[in-house]
Design a protein around this motif. Structure first.
Motif, mmCIF file in Angstrom:
data_model
loop_
_atom_site.group_PDB
_atom_site.id
_atom_site.type_symbol
_atom_site.label_atom_id
_atom_site.label_comp_id
_atom_site.label_asym_id
_atom_site.label_seq_id
_atom_site.Cartn_x
_atom_site.Cartn_y
_atom_site.Cartn_z
ATOM 1 N N PHE A 142 0.820 -1.208 0.000
ATOM 2 C CA PHE A 142 0.000 0.000 0.000
ATOM 3 C C PHE A 142 0.854 1.258 0.000
ATOM 4 N N PHE A 143 1.858 1.309 0.887
ATOM 5 C CA PHE A 143 2.664 2.526 0.978
ATOM 6 C C PHE A 143 3.632 2.668 -0.196
ATOM 7 N N LEU A 144 3.957 1.556 -0.855
ATOM 8 C CA LEU A 144 4.718 1.669 -2.094
ATOM 9 C C LEU A 144 3.865 2.319 -3.178
ATOM 10 N N SER A 145 2.604 1.911 -3.280
ATOM 11 C CA SER A 145 1.700 2.567 -4.235
ATOM 12 C C SER A 145 1.470 4.019 -3.857
ATOM 13 N N ARG A 150 2.270 9.708 -4.857
ATOM 14 C CA ARG A 150 2.757 11.004 -4.380
ATOM 15 C C ARG A 150 3.782 11.600 -5.352
ATOM 16 N N VAL A 151 4.709 10.754 -5.812
ATOM 17 C CA VAL A 151 5.743 11.239 -6.733
ATOM 18 C C VAL A 151 5.123 11.674 -8.059
ATOM 19 N N ILE A 152 4.248 10.824 -8.620
ATOM 20 C CA ILE A 152 3.624 11.140 -9.920
ATOM 21 C C ILE A 152 2.776 12.399 -9.814
ATOM 22 N N TRP A 153 2.000 12.500 -8.743
ATOM 23 C CA TRP A 153 1.112 13.656 -8.573
ATOM 24 C C TRP A 153 1.902 14.951 -8.442
ATOM 25 N N TYR A 179 -5.582 12.903 -9.049
ATOM 26 C CA TYR A 179 -6.150 13.773 -8.017
ATOM 27 C C TYR A 179 -7.175 13.008 -7.172
ATOM 28 N N ILE A 180 -8.076 12.270 -7.837
ATOM 29 C CA ILE A 180 -9.086 11.494 -7.124
ATOM 30 C C ILE A 180 -8.427 10.390 -6.292
ATOM 31 N N PHE A 181 -7.452 9.718 -6.874
ATOM 32 C CA PHE A 181 -6.775 8.631 -6.168
ATOM 33 C C PHE A 181 -6.029 9.151 -4.948
ATOM 34 N N SER A 182 -5.458 10.352 -5.051
ATOM 35 C CA SER A 182 -4.736 10.920 -3.915
ATOM 36 C C SER A 182 -5.677 11.197 -2.747
ATOM 37 N N HIS A 183 -6.924 11.606 -3.031
ATOM 38 C CA HIS A 183 -7.898 11.837 -1.972
ATOM 39 C C HIS A 183 -8.320 10.512 -1.318
ATOM 40 N N ILE A 184 -8.535 9.496 -2.142
ATOM 41 C CA ILE A 184 -8.857 8.174 -1.588
ATOM 42 C C ILE A 184 -7.713 7.666 -0.731
ATOM 43 N N ASP A 185 -6.499 7.859 -1.217
ATOM 44 C CA ASP A 185 -5.307 7.442 -0.490
ATOM 45 C C ASP A 185 -5.213 8.160 0.854
ATOM 46 N N PHE A 186 -5.563 9.443 0.902
ATOM 47 C CA PHE A 186 -5.509 10.200 2.145
ATOM 48 C C PHE A 186 -6.460 9.623 3.189
#
Length: 315
Positions: A142-145, A150-153, A179-186
């Motif tokens: 999970f944290f690797l993804s 984070r890097v790509i965004w 952007y959407i995935f980063s919010h889900i990740d948060f």
């Protein structure tokens, strides 16, 4: 929107983090040496699960502090924003995975010390090894993804801000997806933080309460309770309290910064403040690891006695 900026100067960042990270790296390298070259015996023998957790925690501490030193160096020799993004994401990866290893080590200590009676806890203790291995695998996956997202965004946001030319539909769709995935990740990380915090506080509190009551019962019954055993249990009790408070403070600080950044225009310039907090957390965790594991402090004591003998040869 409410906004504020925290700015820790490069000089202050270097003054605090360089000695802290170097000390932590040296201690963890010593722990790695102990794990590889320690002599065989009942004290030095380590169960496979504990061996995995110790290596995991040592590795996370080494990665975090090596990247932290590189971040200090690149503050003065600026190689470009992409390197800073990679280092910051790598430090966050080491932070979160280090939290998981520390949590698993604490729960392992709980199951070794506290007798469990509830069916769920009995089942958990019986399958604890499999559960920990699975948790470590999922955690790192999970944290690797999360590291890659984070890097790509951030790199794509940096490129978008630096480019004034037209952006095609494909790139806009990609940025929206990230952007959407980063919010889900948060929000997944928020749930992960609350789960880890609850498990850590519960296991630490249960271990401390059990040992404290056990010591009091032994003293009241005037049973054969050696001074050495009492000191060992008192040490475990104190270490459990410190570890629980330390975990709450460090993980809470990290999550608070992320909540501020999510809901407000909060900015920790260069990530200096959070990296400093995590470096200090890593140092104290390393010290507790050295004090709590008999393999490490006995090896240090043995090396110290040998050095003392070399300095003061017998006549």
């Amino acid at each position: 929107m409410f906004s504020f900026i925290v700015n820790m100067s490069m000089v202050a960042f270097a003054i605090v983090n360089v000695p802290v990270s170097i000390a932590t790296i040296l201690m963890n390298m010593f722990f790695a040496y102990c794990m590889i070259f320690s002599q065989k015996g009942p004290v030095n023998s380590i169960k496979p699960l504990l061996n995995v957790l110790l290596w995991s925690l040592i590795g996370c501490n080494l990665i975090l502090n090596i990247l932290n030193l590189l971040l200090v160096f690149f503050d003065f020799v600026d190689p470009g924003p992409s390197i800073h993004i990679l280092l910051a994401a790598g430090i966050l990866f080491a932070m979160w995975t280090g939290f998981t290893a520390s949590l698993a080590l604490n729960v392992c200590c709980y199951f070794q010390i506290v007798p469990v009676r509830r069916p769920f806890l009995i089942w958990m203790k019986k399958h604890f090894r499999l559960f920990v291995y699975l948790a470590l695998f999922v955690d790192r996956l999970f944290f690797l993804s999360e590291f890659l997202v984070r890097v790509i965004w951030e790199v794509s946001a940096m490129n978008l801000n630096s480019t004034t030319a037209h952006v095609n539909i494909t790139s806009e769709t990609t940025d929206l997806g990230i952007y959407i995935f980063s919010h889900i990740d948060f929000w997944i990380r928020c749930c992960y933080f609350l789960l880890c915090l609850g498990i850590m506080l519960a296991s630490s509190s249960a271990t401390v309460v059990y040992l404290w009551n056990h010591i009091k019962r032994m003293e009241e019954n005037a049973s054969s309770f050696s001074t050495l055993r009492k000191k060992q249990q008192m040490k475990v009790t104190i270490l459990g309290i410190i570890q629980g408070v330390l975990f709450f403070f460090a993980s809470g600080w990290l999550m608070t910064e992320e909540l501020f950044a999510y809901f407000t225009a909060f900015m920790d310039q260069g990530g200096h403040l959070i990296c400093t907090v995590m470096a200090l957390y890593s140092l104290v965790t390393t010290i507790l690891l050295g004090v709590g594991q008999a393999k490490f402090y006995l090896m240090a004591k043995n090396i110290g006695s040998k050095l003392q003998t070399l300095k003061c040869p017998l006549p």
